[in-house]
Design a protein around this motif. Sequence first.
Motif, mmCIF file in Angstrom:
data_model
loop_
_atom_site.group_PDB
_atom_site.id
_atom_site.type_symbol
_atom_site.label_atom_id
_atom_site.label_comp_id
_atom_site.label_asym_id
_atom_site.label_seq_id
_atom_site.Cartn_x
_atom_site.Cartn_y
_atom_site.Cartn_z
ATOM 1 N N PHE A 112 -13.195 4.294 -7.687
ATOM 2 C CA PHE A 112 -13.602 5.066 -6.511
ATOM 3 C C PHE A 112 -14.843 5.899 -6.806
ATOM 4 O O PHE A 112 -15.776 5.956 -5.995
ATOM 5 C CB PHE A 112 -12.457 5.976 -6.055
ATOM 6 C CG PHE A 112 -12.870 6.999 -5.038
ATOM 7 C CD1 PHE A 112 -13.090 6.642 -3.717
ATOM 8 C CD2 PHE A 112 -13.070 8.323 -5.402
ATOM 9 C CE1 PHE A 112 -13.499 7.579 -2.786
ATOM 10 C CE2 PHE A 112 -13.472 9.259 -4.489
ATOM 11 C CZ PHE A 112 -13.677 8.896 -3.168
ATOM 12 N N THR A 128 0.802 -1.224 0.000
ATOM 13 C CA THR A 128 0.000 0.000 0.000
ATOM 14 C C THR A 128 0.836 1.276 0.000
ATOM 15 O O THR A 128 0.539 2.216 -0.730
ATOM 16 C CB THR A 128 -0.934 0.020 1.226
ATOM 17 O OG1 THR A 128 -1.688 -1.194 1.269
ATOM 18 C CG2 THR A 128 -1.888 1.204 1.168
ATOM 19 N N THR A 186 -9.412 2.378 -13.794
ATOM 20 C CA THR A 186 -8.380 2.918 -12.915
ATOM 21 C C THR A 186 -8.917 2.976 -11.490
ATOM 22 O O THR A 186 -10.124 2.828 -11.251
ATOM 23 C CB THR A 186 -7.956 4.320 -13.361
ATOM 24 O OG1 THR A 186 -9.085 5.203 -13.227
ATOM 25 C CG2 THR A 186 -7.470 4.322 -14.804
ATOM 26 N N LYS A 187 -8.018 3.232 -10.540
ATOM 27 C CA LYS A 187 -8.438 3.354 -9.148
ATOM 28 C C LYS A 187 -9.407 4.522 -8.970
ATOM 29 O O LYS A 187 -10.372 4.424 -8.218
ATOM 30 C CB LYS A 187 -7.206 3.544 -8.245
ATOM 31 C CG LYS A 187 -6.289 2.337 -8.175
ATOM 32 C CD LYS A 187 -5.093 2.634 -7.280
ATOM 33 C CE LYS A 187 -4.154 1.445 -7.205
ATOM 34 N NZ LYS A 187 -2.958 1.721 -6.379
ATOM 35 N N SER A 192 -4.328 4.413 0.570
ATOM 36 C CA SER A 192 -4.820 3.923 -0.729
ATOM 37 C C SER A 192 -5.678 4.979 -1.418
ATOM 38 O O SER A 192 -5.586 5.181 -2.634
ATOM 39 C CB SER A 192 -5.628 2.638 -0.537
ATOM 40 O OG SER A 192 -4.823 1.613 -0.007
ATOM 41 N N ALA A 198 -5.006 6.883 -4.933
ATOM 42 C CA ALA A 198 -5.999 6.793 -6.018
ATOM 43 C C ALA A 198 -6.409 8.170 -6.516
ATOM 44 O O ALA A 198 -6.671 8.364 -7.712
ATOM 45 C CB ALA A 198 -7.225 6.020 -5.544
ATOM 46 N N GLU A 246 -2.704 7.095 -13.383
ATOM 47 C CA GLU A 246 -2.713 5.659 -13.664
ATOM 48 C C GLU A 246 -3.302 5.417 -15.048
ATOM 49 O O GLU A 246 -4.311 6.016 -15.420
ATOM 50 C CB GLU A 246 -3.541 4.928 -12.593
ATOM 51 C CG GLU A 246 -3.555 3.425 -12.755
ATOM 52 C CD GLU A 246 -4.443 2.762 -11.724
ATOM 53 O OE1 GLU A 246 -4.505 1.523 -11.714
ATOM 54 O OE2 GLU A 246 -5.084 3.492 -10.926
ATOM 55 N N ARG A 288 -5.362 3.405 -17.609
ATOM 56 C CA ARG A 288 -6.461 2.449 -17.497
ATOM 57 C C ARG A 288 -6.124 1.178 -18.277
ATOM 58 O O ARG A 288 -5.810 1.228 -19.468
ATOM 59 C CB ARG A 288 -7.753 3.048 -18.038
ATOM 60 C CG ARG A 288 -8.977 2.143 -17.881
ATOM 61 C CD ARG A 288 -10.236 2.863 -18.286
ATOM 62 N NE ARG A 288 -10.276 3.119 -19.712
ATOM 63 C CZ ARG A 288 -10.754 2.242 -20.618
ATOM 64 N NH1 ARG A 288 -11.225 1.062 -20.223
ATOM 65 N NH2 ARG A 288 -10.771 2.543 -21.899
#
Length: 570
Positions: free
Chosen positions: A220, A35, A215-216, A198, A202, A207, A209
């Motif tokens: 979310f 993490t 993605t995070k 985390s 995010a 990030e 995809r």
Amino acid sequence: MTVYEDGDGETKSHSKIHVNDDEVDDNPIEQVRLTVPITDDPSEPTITFRTWVLGLLSCTTLAFINQFFGYRQNQLFVSSVSAQIVVLPLGKLMAAVLPTTQFSVPFTKWSFSFNPGPFSMKEHVLITIFANSGSNSVYAVNIITIVKAYYHRSIHVMAAFLLAHTTQMLGYGWAGLFRRYLVDSPYMWWPSNLVQVSLFRALHEKEKRPRGGRTKMQFFIIIFTSSFAYYIIPSFFFPSITALSLVCWIWKDSITAQQIGSGLKGLGIGSFAIDWSTIASFLGSPLAYPDVAVINMLIGFTVIFYIVTPIIYWTNTYDAKRFPLFSSHTFDHDGQTYNVSRVLDEKTFDMNLKEYSGYSKLYLSAYFAYGYGWGFATLTATISHVALFYGKEIWQLWKKTTGAMKNQLGDIHMRIMKRNYESVPEWWFQTILVLMVALAIFTCEGFGKQLQLPWWGVLLACAIALSFPLPIGVIAATTNTQPGLNIITELIIGYMYPGKPLANVAFKTYGYISMSQALMFLGDFKLGHYMKIPPKDMFFVQVIIKKTPFVTPIQAKTIYENSSCRDNLP
């Protein structure tokens, strides 16, 4: 574990893991390795104009909301995660529109800018810590509430103000004493902090995809939107889904069926809930708890709730059937709610033993009474557990702090913090602690001794608070659960200084809540440790939050306005 010798011939050791065939120093806890990043950018801004504005705004807002809704029967709690989400677009908006001009402070070399650049993750972390300080209600406010609402008495406003602040700042002093053991140690990993780490990553890390995936951030947003929309159902349209009791629906007129099947006032057999706030209301989010801790609590809950309590009640042990199956209220010998006003002297606010002898002993429900007993067992088990499982490590850390052991203990995160940032001197915390103890004694001895607690009671409470942060902190830092000291503090002062109701709750506040506050501060320190926040910045922000009058006056105003409608309470 790798053991090696440094240039001075001293033997050292550290943990390593393999990442793409390269050995990298890291943390011994797998969840932390997965993490928390092992990188840091010391040039990233932390305390900025945006930090102060959004931090103070989120702190005062959450303080008012949670104190206001804390008086509801079904309390509503807004956590710092809410502020963590909301301030992100606000921070980016400020970074986009505020001027970048540098302003110089006259007669100094200091300069500042309203907009030092893009909204950084470290600013976001400090704002969240601001919010967390406000989201947790000041426990001492409950003393003001009960005096006003239940005993119909007044308390000096400065006594109330100082009571709230001294209990908060005492906790900060205790936190400084145990920071080395509960923050620097890599084995004290504070599971709930990993959830926030985390989320920070995010929200901030870019990030790519994956094909056919999300993605995070996308994940979310989907969960956040869905949970927000779903919460409207139990809150407004269908509150009954917080406890659906099938047994009660079938046998509507049976008292026994209500005791067995009710999800609110019974055993809850055949009852279920599809409201997440109900599921997470007692322990918080179960996603933040290690599986071992969840299983341990489940077994203990099953034994106490479904085996011991029903046996005690239906065998009528100690006349248990005279009182409700589950209740936190107190009762007289007839099973009626105990009339406290009958046994209190209106002038001195002391217990009247003559009236008490002529009225009734004080009784508790079976579950509440045995809950107290299990609470005492929990405290002794906590000390035993920490001594057996963590005693060796604590002893090593203690020898290290006293200079008896020179080899470097810790993980990559501690080494980064030591290398890049200056630590907070111990005497800063010790000074706060000494000042707050003195101010606490003044608060209790002054103002006509309204709080009833003598100076020796404050010192005894501080001694208790000093004894438990380490064992309870180890439990909190490894399992995300925190045994309370409230029952032991109530018992001690009740025996030593009987008949003083305000002295009892004041002693509990100084002895238990200051320790609880210390653990909250230590958890925030660990979050800052993971996110590589300069320790002195953390210290400065937390001290300002606890010493400024942004929180307490708002809460005090709310208390007096809300409790005024309770003047007819017994």
